[in-house]
Design a protein around this motif. Sequence first.
Motif, PDB file in Angstrom:
ATOM      1  N   ASN A  65       4.878 -51.655   4.898  1.00 11.07           N
ATOM      2  CA  ASN A  65       5.758 -50.572   4.466  1.00 11.07           C
ATOM      3  C   ASN A  65       6.108 -50.754   2.992  1.00 11.07           C
ATOM      4  O   ASN A  65       6.509 -51.839   2.562  1.00 11.07           O
ATOM      5  N   ALA A  66       5.951 -49.707   2.219  1.00  9.02           N
ATOM      6  CA  ALA A  66       6.159 -49.783   0.776  1.00  9.02           C
ATOM      7  C   ALA A  66       7.572 -49.327   0.415  1.00  9.02           C
ATOM      8  O   ALA A  66       8.090 -48.347   0.961  1.00  9.02           O
ATOM      9  N   GLU A  67       8.188 -50.064  -0.515  1.00  9.19           N
ATOM     10  CA  GLU A  67       9.511 -49.678  -0.989  1.00  9.19           C
ATOM     11  C   GLU A  67       9.399 -48.459  -1.918  1.00  9.19           C
ATOM     12  O   GLU A  67       8.452 -48.356  -2.685  1.00  9.19           O
ATOM     13  N   VAL A  68      10.388 -47.609  -1.835  1.00 10.79           N
ATOM     14  CA  VAL A  68      10.429 -46.404  -2.650  1.00 10.79           C
ATOM     15  C   VAL A  68      11.492 -46.592  -3.728  1.00 10.79           C
ATOM     16  O   VAL A  68      12.626 -46.997  -3.445  1.00 10.79           O
ATOM     17  N   TYR A  69      11.123 -46.275  -4.965  1.00 10.70           N
ATOM     18  CA  TYR A  69      12.028 -46.459  -6.106  1.00 10.70           C
ATOM     19  C   TYR A  69      12.395 -45.091  -6.707  1.00 10.70           C
ATOM     20  O   TYR A  69      11.585 -44.169  -6.743  1.00 10.70           O
ATOM     21  N   ARG A  70      13.608 -45.016  -7.169  1.00 11.55           N
ATOM     22  CA  ARG A  70      14.085 -43.791  -7.810  1.00 11.55           C
ATOM     23  C   ARG A  70      15.046 -44.162  -8.931  1.00 11.55           C
ATOM     24  O   ARG A  70      15.564 -45.285  -8.993  1.00 11.55           O
ATOM     25  N   VAL A  71      15.308 -43.204  -9.800  1.00 14.35           N
ATOM     26  CA  VAL A  71      16.273 -43.394 -10.878  1.00 14.35           C
ATOM     27  C   VAL A  71      17.679 -43.162 -10.324  1.00 14.35           C
ATOM     28  O   VAL A  71      17.930 -42.165  -9.639  1.00 14.35           O
ATOM     29  N   GLU A  72      18.574 -44.096 -10.597  1.00 16.48           N
ATOM     30  CA  GLU A  72      19.958 -43.964 -10.156  1.00 16.48           C
ATOM     31  C   GLU A  72      20.687 -42.940 -11.036  1.00 16.48           C
ATOM     32  O   GLU A  72      20.837 -43.145 -12.243  1.00 16.48           O
ATOM     33  N   PRO A  73      21.139 -41.807 -10.466  1.00 15.86           N
ATOM     34  CA  PRO A  73      21.746 -40.758 -11.304  1.00 15.86           C
ATOM     35  C   PRO A  73      22.972 -41.222 -12.070  1.00 15.86           C
ATOM     36  O   PRO A  73      23.206 -40.789 -13.202  1.00 15.86           O
ATOM     37  N   THR A  74      23.779 -42.089 -11.459  1.00 14.69           N
ATOM     38  CA  THR A  74      25.024 -42.514 -12.109  1.00 14.69           C
ATOM     39  C   THR A  74      24.825 -43.664 -13.082  1.00 14.69           C
ATOM     40  O   THR A  74      25.804 -44.179 -13.634  1.00 14.69           O
ATOM     41  N   ALA A  75      23.574 -44.052 -13.317  1.00 16.34           N
ATOM     42  CA  ALA A  75      23.332 -45.170 -14.222  1.00 16.34           C
ATOM     43  C   ALA A  75      23.700 -44.828 -15.657  1.00 16.34           C
ATOM     44  O   ALA A  75      24.061 -45.717 -16.438  1.00 16.34           O
ATOM     45  N   ALA A  76      23.631 -43.574 -16.044  1.00 18.32           N
ATOM     46  CA  ALA A  76      23.971 -43.164 -17.397  1.00 18.32           C
ATOM     47  C   ALA A  76      24.446 -41.717 -17.371  1.00 18.32           C
ATOM     48  O   ALA A  76      23.917 -40.893 -16.616  1.00 18.32           O
ATOM     49  N   THR A  77      25.439 -41.429 -18.185  1.00  9.22           N
ATOM     50  CA  THR A  77      26.002 -40.083 -18.298  1.00  9.22           C
ATOM     51  C   THR A  77      26.047 -39.706 -19.771  1.00  9.22           C
ATOM     52  O   THR A  77      26.464 -40.511 -20.609  1.00  9.22           O
ATOM     53  N   ALA A  78      25.610 -38.513 -20.064  1.00 12.09           N
ATOM     54  CA  ALA A  78      25.557 -38.056 -21.452  1.00 12.09           C
ATOM     55  C   ALA A  78      26.231 -36.701 -21.578  1.00 12.09           C
ATOM     56  O   ALA A  78      26.365 -35.957 -20.603  1.00 12.09           O
ATOM     57  N   ALA A  79      26.655 -36.397 -22.794  1.00 12.73           N
ATOM     58  CA  ALA A  79      27.283 -35.115 -23.090  1.00 12.73           C
ATOM     59  C   ALA A  79      26.544 -34.449 -24.236  1.00 12.73           C
ATOM     60  O   ALA A  79      26.289 -35.081 -25.266  1.00 12.73           O
ATOM     61  N   ALA A  80      26.211 -33.181 -24.045  1.00 15.38           N
ATOM     62  CA  ALA A  80      25.632 -32.363 -25.108  1.00 15.38           C
ATOM     63  C   ALA A  80      26.739 -31.470 -25.645  1.00 15.38           C
ATOM     64  O   ALA A  80      27.367 -30.728 -24.886  1.00 15.38           O
ATOM     65  N   VAL A  81      26.982 -31.543 -26.943  1.00 16.87           N
ATOM     66  CA  VAL A  81      28.104 -30.837 -27.571  1.00 16.87           C
ATOM     67  C   VAL A  81      27.549 -29.875 -28.622  1.00 16.87           C
ATOM     68  O   VAL A  81      26.762 -30.272 -29.485  1.00 16.87           O
TER      69      VAL A  81
END
Length: 335
Positions: A65-81
């Motif tokens: 069984n293979a592990e599935v990897y994803r990007v953690e959404p809360t790892a970084a937060t940015a603001a466009a101004v």
Amino acid sequence: MAVPGTLRTLNDRAVLALLLDRGPMTRPQIAAASGLSKPTASQVLTRLTGLVVAEGTRVGLPGRNAEVYRVEPTAATAAAVDVTPRRIAVRVVRVTGEVVGEHVLPTPGRSGGDVVQRLRDAVTGAGVAPEDLDHVVVGVPGAVDPRTRRLAFAAHLPGWHRPGLVDWLADGLGADVVVENDVNLAAQAELATGDEPDFALYWGAEGIGAALVLDGRLRRGAGGGAGRSATSPSPARPPRATSGGWPCTGCSRARAGPRSAGCCAPTASAAVPPPRSAPPRTPTRRCWTRWRTASPSGSRPSSPWSTRAWSCSAATSCSRAANRCAPGSSTPCTP
């Protein structure tokens, strides 16, 4: 020749972009799609720990069984101004592109105020604490001069002109800050989504600007103002005074007075008369006309245009074209 550190950075970016574009993937899938070997893909996933997480295993396939990897959404937060003289618009996004909040903060008036506090208020209005931001990109109708570190080409943004602008904003917001010309940001978006490495993006709003992309790179110029062509402010509407309900027309701006004073003269008696079809409002009215003056010798006049008033009785009307009290009359208006 690339050094090992550069290769690692390139591999990390390639894997991260792959996961952001395609979503959760297994390690063999990452290796096959990126062209990396499986051991190298494993090393990349280890370096990206925290930003990339395992979300379980994929069953039903041959082998382990293979592990599935994803990007953690809360790892970084940015603001466009987006900053204009009238408002500050903010959109807060996760590293995966998910929009978590938006807000528009009006900034009326000419006072710049506390720019950092206004940015913090705009971010807070989007439902995110400024301390939770990792990165802030500020788009302005101007450019930061790389030599002086000051905002240039933006006299209409009071409060933003100070040395070390980027560092000042970063300290006030507690995040990495980039200040960029708004047209350059549009060009970068076009570069990321399009397939043309060389183009010029022209922008017309309150000013006329352009962004230049050559060989897949944005060109800012030595002073940060490459492509900044000119400004095109909205023309101011000339004053339009009235007297007795009649509009003022044909008056030079230098002679136009306030509404209470009438038109074309400092007194209401000098108002432009009503249309010819309307009845006279007073027994005697004054008609303004402009004519070309000439010296007695017939030489070119020093003042090409002059203005005088002609009085006519109630039974007649001024003919501005012929300077007569009535069309066809041989009696001139009396000055």
